[in-house]
Design an enzyme around this catalytic site. Structure first.
Site, PDB file in Angstrom:
ATOM      1  N   HIS A   1       0.814  -1.221   0.000  1.00  0.00           N
ATOM      2  CA  HIS A   1       0.000   0.000   0.000  1.00  0.00           C
ATOM      3  C   HIS A   1       0.848   1.272   0.000  1.00  0.00           C
ATOM      4  CE1 HIS A   1       0.135   0.162   4.541  1.00  0.00           C
ATOM      5  NE2 HIS A   1       0.090   1.450   4.283  1.00  0.00           N
TER       6      HIS A   1
ATOM      7  N   ASP B   1      -0.674  -7.464   1.440  1.00  0.00           N
ATOM      8  CA  ASP B   1      -0.068  -6.123   1.481  1.00  0.00           C
ATOM      9  C   ASP B   1       1.449  -6.229   1.623  1.00  0.00           C
ATOM     10  OD1 ASP B   1       0.302  -3.426   1.648  1.00  0.00           O
ATOM     11  OD2 ASP B   1      -0.668  -3.169   3.605  1.00  0.00           O
TER      12      ASP B   1
ATOM     13  N   GLN C   1       0.142   5.472  11.637  1.00  0.00           N
ATOM     14  CA  GLN C   1       0.363   5.971  10.283  1.00  0.00           C
ATOM     15  C   GLN C   1       1.823   6.413  10.089  1.00  0.00           C
ATOM     16  OE1 GLN C   1      -2.772   5.972  11.375  1.00  0.00           O
ATOM     17  NE2 GLN C   1      -3.356   4.845   9.550  1.00  0.00           N
ATOM     18  N   GLY C   2       2.408   5.999   8.988  1.00  0.00           N
ATOM     19  CA  GLY C   2       3.807   6.317   8.727  1.00  0.00           C
ATOM     20  C   GLY C   2       4.757   5.214   9.168  1.00  0.00           C
ATOM     21  N   ASP C   3       4.264   4.295   9.981  1.00  0.00           N
ATOM     22  CA  ASP C   3       5.058   3.115  10.356  1.00  0.00           C
ATOM     23  C   ASP C   3       4.876   2.006   9.333  1.00  0.00           C
ATOM     24  OD1 ASP C   3       6.159   4.087  12.778  1.00  0.00           O
ATOM     25  OD2 ASP C   3       4.241   3.742  13.771  1.00  0.00           O
ATOM     26  N   SER C   4       3.885   2.168   8.465  1.00  0.00           N
ATOM     27  CA  SER C   4       3.577   1.155   7.454  1.00  0.00           C
ATOM     28  C   SER C   4       4.796   0.644   6.728  1.00  0.00           C
ATOM     29  CB  SER C   4       2.647   1.743   6.393  1.00  0.00           C
ATOM     30  OG  SER C   4       1.339   1.595   6.812  1.00  0.00           O
TER      31      SER C   4
HETATM   32  N1  ARG Z   1      -1.692   2.158   7.178  1.00  0.00           N
HETATM   33  C1  ARG Z   1      -0.818   2.819   8.078  1.00  0.00           C
HETATM   34  C2  ARG Z   1       0.296   3.497   7.316  1.00  0.00           C
HETATM   35  O1  ARG Z   1       0.160   3.636   6.132  1.00  0.00           O
HETATM   36  C3  ARG Z   1      -0.340   1.924   9.172  1.00  0.00           C
HETATM   37  C4  ARG Z   1      -1.379   1.757  10.175  1.00  0.00           C
HETATM   38  C5  ARG Z   1      -1.012   0.865  11.286  1.00  0.00           C
HETATM   39  N2  ARG Z   1      -2.050   1.007  12.224  1.00  0.00           N
HETATM   40  C6  ARG Z   1      -2.093   0.401  13.403  1.00  0.00           C
HETATM   41  N3  ARG Z   1      -3.073   0.679  14.189  1.00  0.00           N
HETATM   42  N4  ARG Z   1      -1.170  -0.440  13.755  1.00  0.00           N
HETATM   43  O2  ARG Z   1       1.264   3.984   7.871  1.00  0.00           O
END
Ligand code: ARG
Length: 283
Positions: free
Chosen positions: A69, A115, A215-218
């Site tokens: 993603h 993903d 967010q940003g850890d993805s």
């Molecule tokens: N989709 C998020 C990103 O793009 C990561 C989200 C992780 N969320 C969580 N609750 N662990 O950075």
């Protein structure tokens, strides 16, 4: 990409929400601590136009594993880079260019299934105490409730939910952070997300009160030290979640063990192409 992930989270929040946003949603790696790259030498920052968009994990001397993603809006390969060997995403270590971005063909942006993306670097990595590959988990040795799991990343300082735009700019933590989490059994995770999305066998869940990735850890690594001992293994890739550190919703990770064959096939194919190229160069 991070922004799409954020937008998606917002859409889900609007559509399904009964959950009130917790203060933890304004976290980076939520509830964690600052660390150094020596402690997490496999951690990299995946960058677009020189800005951090996602984390990633070094799994070989040319290879980084991250989330599909992160490439939902795909730019030319030259627009991406990877910073290795630094605890700061903006400086230090080495900023490397990519030869190829291979996103999993089965990646589904709606369900977040499959993903996973494999990045092939242009240069061979020289491993040091700041830069090391992490061995991948296997299906025969799945993580258990007593596996010590740790997730790391530069995450966001705050979700800019007010504007609806997912500007990452000043939001990310300048310094790498980590947090310990616990495995959440699939059935429990499935129940938690029943009204939201199916939890597939390509996903694993992890949580701990007040602690989570965000967010940003993805794309970043969820690594575990088996309870019986032995080397740390890469079990998961930060994928999605409803909010961050929301007590009702665990963090969801790509189940790395489920992709052993896919990864091996990609790495193998790349090796053959390299050999063929070198060979035809000799002719
Ligand atoms: N989709 C998020 C990103 O793009 C990561 C989200 C992780 N969320 C969580 N609750 N662990 O950075």
């Amino acid at each position: 990409m991070f922004s799409v992930g954020l937008l998606w989270s917002l859409v889900v929040l609007v559509v399904f929400t009964t959950a009130t946003p917790t203060p933890a949603e304004e976290g980076r790696i939520v509830g964690g601590e600052v660390t150094t790259i020596r402690e997490f030498p496999y951690q990299v920052s995946v960058q677009l136009h020189g800005e951090h968009i996602c984390g990633g994990a070094v799994i070989g001397d040319h290879f980084v594993l991250t989330a599909a993603h992160c490439f939902e809006v795909l730019f030319p390969t030259e627009d991406y880079s990877v910073r290795v060997g630094s605890g700061e995403h903006a400086t230090g270590g080495h900023l490397l260019s990519l030869r190829q971005v291979i996103t999993h063909g089965g990646y589904n942006p709606q369900s977040h299934d499959n993903d996973l993306a494999l990045l092939i670097l242009n240069a061979r990595l020289n491993f040091t105490e700041h830069l090391q590959p992490v061995p991948r988990a296997t299906l025969v040795e799945p993580p258990t409730m007593d596996t010590r799991l740790v997730v790391s990343g530069w995450g966001l300082q705050a979700e800019e939910s007010g504007t609806g735009s997912a500007e990452i700019g000043g939001g990310v933590s300048p310094t790498l952070r980590f947090v310990d989490v616990d495995l959440v059994e699939s059935d429990q995770c499935r129940r938690a997300y029943r009204q939201v999305l199916p939890i597939t066998q390509r996903m694993i869940c992890a949580a701990r009160p007040g602690r989570d990735s965000c967010q940003g850890d993805s794309g970043g690594p969820l690594v575990g030290i088996p309870a019986q001992g032995g080397p740390a293994r890469l079990y998961g890739i930060v994928s999605w979640g409803l909010g961050c550190a929301n007590p009702k919703y665990p963090g969801v990770y790509t189940n790395v063990a489920a992709f052993r064959n896919w990864i091996d096939a990609q790495v193998g194919a790349w090796g053959w192409n390299g050999l063929l190229a070198a060979w035809s160069g000799v002719q």
